[in-house]
Motif scaffolding. Sequence first.
Motif, PDB file in Angstrom:
ATOM      1  N   GLU A 175      -0.543  -9.867  21.928  1.00  0.00           N
ATOM      2  CA  GLU A 175      -0.366  -9.454  20.525  1.00  0.00           C
ATOM      3  C   GLU A 175       0.244 -10.561  19.694  1.00  0.00           C
ATOM      4  N   GLU A 176       1.279 -11.184  20.238  1.00  0.00           N
ATOM      5  CA  GLU A 176       1.942 -12.249  19.489  1.00  0.00           C
ATOM      6  C   GLU A 176       0.966 -13.397  19.215  1.00  0.00           C
ATOM      7  N   ILE A 177       0.130 -13.688  20.208  1.00  0.00           N
ATOM      8  CA  ILE A 177      -0.863 -14.757  20.047  1.00  0.00           C
ATOM      9  C   ILE A 177      -1.905 -14.364  18.990  1.00  0.00           C
ATOM     10  N   CYS A 178      -2.346 -13.108  19.012  1.00  0.00           N
ATOM     11  CA  CYS A 178      -3.300 -12.634  17.987  1.00  0.00           C
ATOM     12  C   CYS A 178      -2.696 -12.761  16.585  1.00  0.00           C
ATOM     13  N   GLN A 179      -1.412 -12.434  16.476  1.00  0.00           N
ATOM     14  CA  GLN A 179      -0.748 -12.501  15.170  1.00  0.00           C
ATOM     15  C   GLN A 179      -0.610 -13.928  14.680  1.00  0.00           C
ATOM     16  N   ARG A 180      -0.283 -14.830  15.599  1.00  0.00           N
ATOM     17  CA  ARG A 180       0.062 -16.195  15.195  1.00  0.00           C
ATOM     18  C   ARG A 180      -1.132 -17.134  15.165  1.00  0.00           C
ATOM     19  N   SER A 181      -2.226 -16.770  15.844  1.00  0.00           N
ATOM     20  CA  SER A 181      -3.372 -17.673  15.907  1.00  0.00           C
ATOM     21  C   SER A 181      -4.167 -17.638  14.612  1.00  0.00           C
ATOM     22  N   GLN A 182      -4.667 -18.811  14.237  1.00  0.00           N
ATOM     23  CA  GLN A 182      -5.532 -18.898  13.060  1.00  0.00           C
ATOM     24  C   GLN A 182      -6.990 -18.720  13.477  1.00  0.00           C
ATOM     25  N   GLY A 183      -7.226 -18.600  14.762  1.00  0.00           N
ATOM     26  CA  GLY A 183      -8.610 -18.552  15.246  1.00  0.00           C
ATOM     27  C   GLY A 183      -8.890 -17.307  16.075  1.00  0.00           C
TER      28      GLY A 183
END
Length: 362
Positions: A175-183
């Motif tokens: 989830e954190e990666i989905c939130q922070r990723s621009q891609g």
Amino acid sequence: MSKGDIQRLVQPQLKDLRPYEPHLYDNVIHLEANENPYPFPQEVMEKIFREMAQLGFNRYPDPALKDLREAIGQYAGVSKEQVLAGNGSDELIQGLLLTFAGPKAKVIIPSPTFSMYKIWATVVGASPVEVPLKADYNLDLPVLLKELEDPAATVVFLCSPNNPTGNLIPLEEVEEICQRSQGIVVLDEAYYEFARESGISILDKYPNLVILRTFSKAYALAGLRVGYILASEAIIKELFKVKLPFNLNSFSQVAARQVMENQPVFEAQIEEILANRDELWMELQTIENIKVFPSSANYFLIQVPEAPRVHKELIEEGILVRYLGGGPGLENCLRITVGTKEENSFLIEKLKAICNSLVVKR
Ligand SMILES: *Cc1c(COP(=O)(O)O)cnc(C)c1O
């Protein structure tokens, strides 16, 4: 035209790539490819052949993959517009990268992991960026998030359970990666049926999340090449632009749909593989000088004193496991697929003998 001229014409990023190498061993127990070790259920086989006899081979397959996408959608609890199927998940990895990564893109790959991500990122001309996993094989989240701040980082691959290390990525981290990723965040759940943990519950929350699964492992269909994607409708629409019109042949479409419609038969096999996994885990602990890493999938990563030699001696005994090349994080590591009870006992017997002799000789 000379051989040298051909070399000159080849795309520069392909120069150092090596073609996928087939294993060349007959008459061995196959514990190297994470396949389901049990025969494909006869009753489902018969249904597939009956349906194919009706359908014939003279017509092109359905390019929209309608029936199969509907069946997968039902299984996964999403609409068929959120599903795409491909010629193995390998083809879908290629499709994702053709759609979302080009020569200016960075493809972020926590490593060690499944080799296809880096290979296909390279082929499409993007720059693969490997972010080393921590010593315990968990994600190095701060470093990963830093890499994802770069707008050029258009795709990140998360493999859970990770091949070859076997560990899951906690959903909070996804989830954190989905939130922070621009891609695009690709969550490869090739071993979902063994791990029984999924990002599906957060799919609607993150329009950049793509879940990737396969029929090749738990569902015993490796030979027919079927994988699938679960994602937002918007992503599926884009992927259809790069999809070969007839990417999945009629036979494979029918077979995969029948697998979905005959869940309980496969569920029984999966239960058995999980029981075998628990038993193999206990047995591996009893062998001296082996380090075994816990696994949520149908394989174990092990570390032994001389992996290339153990690999070779196991082949001589008629057992093929995967030597992982000894690269960063995988020094002296082998990956062993959970087989049938009989295969696992045979493996343990041989592995014990080989490891004992190694220790004595040192
Ligand atoms: C085996 C595997 C796949 C490939 O599956 P196919 O559908 O057979 O192409 C994808 N991802 C991971 C992590 C795998 O281990």
